[in-house]
Design an enzyme around this catalytic site. Sequence first.
Site, PDB file in Angstrom:
ATOM      1  N   GLU A 101       8.860   6.560 -16.137  1.00  0.00           N
ATOM      2  CA  GLU A 101      10.287   6.428 -15.818  1.00  0.00           C
ATOM      3  C   GLU A 101      10.483   6.362 -14.297  1.00  0.00           C
ATOM      4  OE1 GLU A 101       9.052   8.439 -18.151  1.00  0.00           O
ATOM      5  OE2 GLU A 101       9.958   7.440 -19.876  1.00  0.00           O
ATOM      6  N   ASP A 125       0.833  -1.196   0.000  1.00  0.00           N
ATOM      7  CA  ASP A 125       0.000   0.000   0.000  1.00  0.00           C
ATOM      8  C   ASP A 125       0.877   1.260   0.000  1.00  0.00           C
ATOM      9  OD1 ASP A 125      -2.726   1.103   0.271  1.00  0.00           O
ATOM     10  OD2 ASP A 125      -1.969   1.891   2.174  1.00  0.00           O
TER      11      ASP A 125
END
Length: 550
Positions: free
Chosen positions: A284, A216
């Site tokens: 990226e 999470d």
Amino acid sequence: MTIDTPSSNQPWWRTAVIYQVYPRSFADANGDGMGDLRGVINHLPYLAELGVDALWLNPFYRSPQNDAGYDVADYDTVDPIFGSTADAEELIVAAHNLNLKVIFDIVPNHTSSEHAWFQQALTTAPGTGIWDRYHCVRGSGKNGTEPPNDWRSVFGGPAWTQIVNDADQEPTGWWYLHLFDATQPDVNWNSPAVRAEHERVLTYWFDRGVDGFRIDVAHGLVKTAGYPDSGEQERVLGIDDDVPVLPQWDQPGVHDVYRSWRQLADSYTPPRMFCGEVLVSTPEAHAQYLREDELHTAFNFHYLRTRWDAPHLKETIDHSLVTADSVGAPCTWVLSNHDVRRHVTRLAPRDENGGYDTGVGVQRARAASLIMLALPGSAYLYQGEELGLPEVLDLPDERRQDPVFIRTGGQSLGRDGCRVPLPWTSTGDTFGFSSGHASWLPQPDYFAELSVDAQDGDPDSTLEMYRRALALRAQSSAMHSPRMRWLDSGEDVIRFTRLGTRSIEVAANLGREDVIIPAAELLLGSSPTVTFGDSHITLPPNTAVWLTPR
Ligand code: NOJ
């Protein structure tokens, strides 16, 4: 139909289809209206028959449930509303017996305010002792009456709450950080105790046979030193929004945590895996989490956010594959989960009354799922998408439980609409969800015709389409290869091939006009409206097919 045999010399998680079980809403075995682990155990054969490789369960640990279990008070025990730790252990064994892997959910960014650490901290002077496990910071302004900086909670409102004196309830001028609800204090990953405790928890569940963890808020653990202002305006950040670069997210130090976790996962036989919830600004930045000594996989939310638009979708797929490939990772495709509008509704055009045309939405969702399940890499399905469930938008306010709805004073409807309990049967008070008479969120009447029973065996149903897609995928070496190749097509068409012993071609029409493609043998279509001539196939708008050379 057997096409060919996929090779099994790559780790399972590189190509797995993983089904997300939201335990509150999957199946309720004890009749209290809330789903439970026994309900999951009872329905494991359904998941095996559906044809998925693994299941991921959202948190079921002991919790006051202020954020549906993402506020964990004790990471080692199962909350009584979901069952017992013995049930969790039984679930792992039962799933493994059906050849299903099991992924649990770890919540390392914050604890519940009912966690023993926070409770103990509250009895200590702020800034001393165990407070070093949280972000306990002196406020700004005279006597610290203002928050330390301008950070906002993802759920709305400020990200800081002032600590009051335990004895006389007077404000202390010290504040604790909570990037989510005030009952979810962020933990401080500069503390060695925090690092050690989370590795202990991972070990605890790995030792019980868990195959992996979904992480999470994986991008949130480390905050910029000195807590600089972010300059961010008030807004509720959703997974389907663009993610800005801010000092509370995606800090370089977070990668050390995952290097250490990877070593722990690799120390097991077979090695365990991770899937990060990584919400960052670019593919990226996302790939940084997938370097070979860090996380195995991370949800591709850039893909989830893509519009129903072929050029946009192609660009997102290409960009995702190239960036994941640059670090040797597979892509992890996803269209729905417990935090976003279900893709039937998200992809639906708006109608003249401002509502959603979910008739078209379900056609698009089916086509989108066939595209996703044919892409190289792994894919996550969210419970109910195999039934074509839409978002339930008209829940009564008084039944809503999401802190997003509460903290924004109802300005955002929040996420309850994708969390409505599943319909298993077309009759009964809760459509077979509960052995009792009510479910924790009300289900709309139209769930009857979308129930598992109603769709089971109907060749045109969404459920049967998913079953067939998953069976074809499981049997195909082409679908397990890491590559795809685009085929010539018009502007509004997605068309690619997966090369293998027997190649599979995928074509989808995202435009408004019929599209003609060369004839081939049909393996699977998203709609019976696709038509076949001797030399060509006609794809109406919002349809997709899987084909193989004749
Ligand atoms: C992401 C989870 O998916 C979401 O449901 C939760 O509210 C936040 N993290 C906070 O834990």
